[in-house]
Motif scaffolding. Sequence first.
Motif, short mmCIF file in Angstrom:
data_model
loop_
_atom_site.label_atom_id
_atom_site.label_comp_id
_atom_site.label_asym_id
_atom_site.label_seq_id
_atom_site.Cartn_x
_atom_site.Cartn_y
_atom_site.Cartn_z
N THR A 36 0.86 -1.18 0.00
CA THR A 36 0.00 0.00 0.00
C THR A 36 0.89 1.23 0.00
OG1 THR A 36 -1.77 -1.15 1.18
CG2 THR A 36 -1.82 1.26 1.22
N GLU A 38 0.71 5.21 0.33
CA GLU A 38 -0.18 6.27 0.81
C GLU A 38 0.51 7.63 0.65
OE1 GLU A 38 -2.38 5.44 4.63
OE2 GLU A 38 -0.84 3.87 4.71
N ASN A 39 -0.21 8.57 0.08
CA ASN A 39 0.32 9.92 -0.07
C ASN A 39 -0.09 10.76 1.13
OD1 ASN A 39 1.21 12.43 -0.79
ND2 ASN A 39 0.13 12.51 -2.74
N LYS A 40 0.83 10.96 2.05
CA LYS A 40 0.58 11.76 3.24
C LYS A 40 1.18 13.15 3.08
CE LYS A 40 -0.06 8.00 6.45
NZ LYS A 40 -1.40 8.40 6.85
N LEU A 76 -1.38 9.76 -7.19
CA LEU A 76 -1.95 9.82 -5.84
C LEU A 76 -2.04 11.28 -5.40
CD1 LEU A 76 0.16 6.95 -4.23
CD2 LEU A 76 -2.20 6.83 -5.00
N SER A 81 -4.47 6.57 -1.59
CA SER A 81 -3.56 5.42 -1.53
C SER A 81 -3.80 4.51 -2.72
CB SER A 81 -3.75 4.65 -0.22
OG SER A 81 -5.03 4.07 -0.17
N THR A 83 -3.13 0.29 -3.61
CA THR A 83 -2.71 -1.02 -3.10
C THR A 83 -2.64 -2.00 -4.27
OG1 THR A 83 -3.76 -0.62 -0.96
CG2 THR A 83 -3.33 -2.92 -1.54
#
Length: 128
Positions: A36, A38-40, A76, A81, A83
């Motif tokens: 996964t 994830e764009n934080k 993203l 996110s 996956t």
Amino acid sequence: MVQKVTKGIKISVETVFEGTLYKNYQIQYAFGYQITIENKSKDSVQLLSRHWTILDALNNLEIVYGEGVIGKKPILNPGESHTYTSGCLLFSPFGAMFGYYNMVNISNQNGFRVHIPNFKLNAPFALN
């Protein structure tokens, strides 16, 4: 699960042992992994390519690189996110993988690497 954050991009990896098979008169061990991304961060990014180093307990080394992941180059936006699931074959019941994704910040077109954490591949029957 192992996780790592690089420049606001969080990578999470889960693995599974899928079984053994015979190929070219050799036993091989099949492993699956789910990643996964994830764009934080505060910027939209796109995954362009991947680079993997795959090792097994017999000191076999395989380098894999190519465009995207499973045929996709996901974009993203912040908070999103992606996956995907993939796998590999090893010649031993133990191994490890690590690598990086080449990504680009869409707003300024600056490229950067996102490190994939080192994760272990273990066949449960071989654990003590």
